[in-house]
Every structure is written in C-alpha cells, then in structure tokens.
Design a protein around this motif. Sequence first.
Motif, mmCIF file in Angstrom:
data_model
loop_
_atom_site.group_PDB
_atom_site.id
_atom_site.type_symbol
_atom_site.label_atom_id
_atom_site.label_comp_id
_atom_site.label_asym_id
_atom_site.label_seq_id
_atom_site.Cartn_x
_atom_site.Cartn_y
_atom_site.Cartn_z
ATOM 1 N N GLY A 1 1.347 -4.670 -7.904
ATOM 2 C CA GLY A 1 0.726 -5.788 -7.183
ATOM 3 C C GLY A 1 -0.092 -5.333 -5.983
ATOM 4 N N GLY A 2 -0.123 -4.022 -5.759
ATOM 5 C CA GLY A 2 -0.843 -3.505 -4.589
ATOM 6 C C GLY A 2 -1.679 -2.285 -4.929
ATOM 7 N N THR A 3 -1.725 -1.347 -4.005
ATOM 8 C CA THR A 3 -2.584 -0.176 -4.147
ATOM 9 C C THR A 3 -1.747 1.092 -4.084
ATOM 10 N N LEU A 4 -2.031 2.019 -4.999
ATOM 11 C CA LEU A 4 -1.369 3.327 -4.958
ATOM 12 C C LEU A 4 -2.384 4.347 -4.473
ATOM 13 N N PHE B 1 0.889 -1.167 0.000
ATOM 14 C CA PHE B 1 0.000 0.000 0.000
ATOM 15 C C PHE B 1 0.923 1.212 0.000
ATOM 16 N N ILE B 2 0.978 1.911 -1.135
ATOM 17 C CA ILE B 2 1.911 3.041 -1.238
ATOM 18 C C ILE B 2 1.114 4.335 -1.283
ATOM 19 N N ALA B 3 1.344 5.201 -0.293
ATOM 20 C CA ALA B 3 0.616 6.473 -0.240
ATOM 21 C C ALA B 3 1.560 7.599 -0.620
ATOM 22 N N ILE B 4 1.057 8.510 -1.434
ATOM 23 C CA ILE B 4 1.854 9.695 -1.732
ATOM 24 C C ILE B 4 0.968 10.922 -1.659
#
Length: 454
Positions: free
Chosen positions: A236-239, A195-198
């Motif tokens: 493979g995850g969520t941005l 889970f990558i948050a920017i």
Amino acid sequence: MQAKILVADDERHIADGLQMLLADDGYEVDTATDGTAAWEMIQEGGYGVVLADLRMPGVDGLELFARMREAAIPAEVIFITGEASVASAVEAMREGAYDYLEKPLNIARLKALIPKAVEAHQVKQANRSLEERLANLSRFGDLIGQSDEMRRIYATIEAAAPSTASIFIIGESGTGKELVAQAIHDKSPRAKGPFIAINCAAFPREILENELFGHEKGAFTGALNEKPGCFELAHGGTLFLDEVAEMEPDIQVKLLRALEQRSFRRLGGKKEIQVDIRVVSATNKKINKAIDSGELREDLYHRLAVIPLHLPPLRERRGDVRILAESFLRRYAEENGKPIRGFSAEAIEFLHSYRWPGNVRELKNTVERATILTSGEQVTPDDLRFQELIRTEDREVRIRVGTSLEQAERTLTLKTFSFVEGDHQKAASLLGIDEETLRSRLSRFLASDPAPAT
Ligand SMILES: Nc1ncnc2c1ncn2[C@@H]1O[C@H](COP(=O)(O)OP(=O)(O)OP(=O)(O)O)[C@@H](O)[C@H]1O
Ligand SMILES: [Mg+2]
C-alpha cells in the motif's frame, strides 16, 4: 489513459500483425503502409508511440523521425529494422528515438518495450505542462534548489508520482537520492501508506533475503516467529531499495521475479503473497559500468528503471549552492542559538568555487560546522574552509611523530579524497579499502573536529 500507437511498415502483414498483437494488449492501434501516409496521420496528432520501419519507399523511418523532431511532435519512436540498418537505428537513438526492434520481431521484447515507451511518453507529456508551472519553484517538499536541473527533477517527480512506475535514482553520494525517494512517496497517492527503506548494501546475502521477503516460523534455526519482510511492510506504500547495485546475483533474480509478479514467498513459506507496492531504487554507481561488469542484471535494471532519474552532482548545479547554504545556515543558527546574519561576500565566493565532492551532504555538514565555529555575525571563508578539504595538487601528507593512528588515517583519507576530486572509487582504490569502508570513514571524519594542520 492508454496512448494511441501508430505502426508504419510497408510490409502489410507486419503492420497488420503488430496491430493485432498490440490491440490484444488493449492499445488503440492505427497502421500506415508508407511513410507519407504515416506522416499525415502523425501530424493530426494524438499518437503516443510510433513504430516505424526504418526502410520504407518514399519517406523512410529516419526521415519520418527527423520531421517529427522538427515539428516537435512528442511521440516516442521505435524503429523496426533489418540487421543491415541497426547502426542507423542506434544513431537515431542518440538523437532521441526511444528504441529499435530487429526483424524478425521478438514478440516478448516488443510486448515489454511498448508499455515502457507509452509510460515514457506520458511522463514526458505531464512534464511539459508541469515544467511551466514549476518554473519558479525553489523548493519542493523537503528538496531545496532552483537550478533548471532541480526543477526538471521536481517536474519528473510530480509527473511520475501518481503512477506505480518504478523509479531509479542515479546520483553521486550526498546528492539527495533518499530525499527524492521520500518526495516521490509524499507526492503520490500512497503518501498515507508506509515508506519502507532498505539499504541493500548493508546486509550479507542471507540476511538481505530475509529482510526483503521475511520468513515463516521455523524457516531456519532461530526463526522462532514468523517475520514479514520489507515487501510486505511496504504494502500500500513505497519500497525504497537503496544501493540496489550492491546485491548478490541470486538475490537479484529473486527480486526480479517478485517485481515481475508482484508476489513472492517468505523464506520457508509455501504461500504466494501478493503486494501492492511502488518501488523506488537508488545507486551512486555509474550504471552502465555496473551493468557491463555484470554487477547489476540488465533485466532487473530495466524493471527498476521504468523512469530513470539522474540527480546531478552539486558542482553541476552551482545555482543551488547559495540557496542551500543559506537555508542550512538559518536552520543551524536557530538550532544553536547563534545570531548569525549570513555569509560574507568572500564566503559566498568560496562556496561557489569549491567543488563539493561530497555534494549537498558535505555542504550541509560544512555549514553546520561553520555555524558552530564562527564567533561573528557573518560566516567567513575561514569558518568554512577546512585545511584538509581544499582541492590540492600536493601529493604529500606530513604527519608528525606523536600523531595518533586515528588522526593520521583521517588526514590521509581526506587528503586522498580531495586529491582525486571526490571520486570515491579512485580514493578507495588508492587507499586500498573498499568503497563502503571509505564512505563510512569519510562520514565519520567529516563529522568530527578538523585535524590540526599538518
Ligand atoms: N536538494 C536538497 N535540499 C535539501 N537538503 C538536501 C538536498 N539534497 C540533499 N540534502 C541533504 O543532504 C544530505 C544527503 O542527502 P541524501 O541522504 O538524500 O543523499 P544520498 O544521495 O542518498 O547519499 P548516499 O548516496 O550517500 O546515500 C541529507 O541530509 C539531505 O537532507
Ligand atoms: Mg542515500
């Protein structure tokens, strides 16, 4: 699962043409050349989307739509309309029609619209059965709340989580957007992925681009090593693109392209990199305004908002205040080793009547401070109420000589903020600072000790 589509148009060549076009995209399509036949087919069920000519002899498109609504038939309706009747199509959209297409048909727009309508239909269908199942939930993942509004949100999250449809969360500051984004990820088949948050507002243009897309070694002076960006990291995850309405226009174009193609190039790179990601974005802006003013590109918005999710402010779901407050109280009492049993009746009343301009975040901070400040077994209104945060008609702030600038700024900022009832934009403009600065000051001021009364 691909939804079935019905095309109802009295011009045979249009009906057949649409059938062919959509069948090419893999949809199962039936046609009807008058409203009466269409209505019979619709009643038999099974259509996810109905494309209906607004003007047909006998039962016209509007009548068809009215009958569908009355019979609670869940298909999404898209009208086909001539220039002369656009107004009635727009009117019907207010009543729940999905969209309209003007003649002569723009094929690109048709092709973009259909998958969205199908997806909207599927999410709604899934929601329906979920809503029943979730009717008694008071929490969902880390989200707490038992109002109808929150339950609808749980249902939407659960329904949308299995797909890769992009979700756009719109809500005031502190309503829990980040928590919702995380819940979407956690409930999705990608939960084991990253889970990558920017925060798109946090970086100047060049750096944001670099953060999103990464760079190759030597892409610019100082690029000593290659570096993957968030797009690659989220594979493979969520941005999670937070504060997405704050991006410079040219980055928006790049982002749009990357989202459309699910591929991009690193800065200074030649290779197209393919990624498998689910995108969730958030903003606390009024979205129509941001689009009208050109701040957020409309095409990017539509790409990001296959499923828009409105997170209502706390004052519009007061049923959640108590359960949130009690759960925060339990947590902070335990963390601080305080033997607090709960809130006094008056404290509960205060919690319910206060406007919570800073939403759940403010409630959480308030309860945390009250837990620390209180000396009794019960939290009282005095523990909760901070002089500066009470809604005030008072247009004056008195500041004694001997007050530090920091203190004066704190008092003025908080008074202004409560005077405009927690409207960040208004408060920022009255104070002559930008919204970002206001937000960061508010969170700093609200985290520090209250000022002595002025
Ligand atoms: N429904 C909820 N249940 C429990 N905690 C919540 C809920 N909503 C928000 N919170 C808490 O409130 C705080 C603010 O939430 P969050 O950061 O998700 O808000 P946000 O909408 O992203 O705000 P901003 O626009 O300022 O970024 C967090 O500490 C979060 O854990
Ligand atoms: Mg946030």
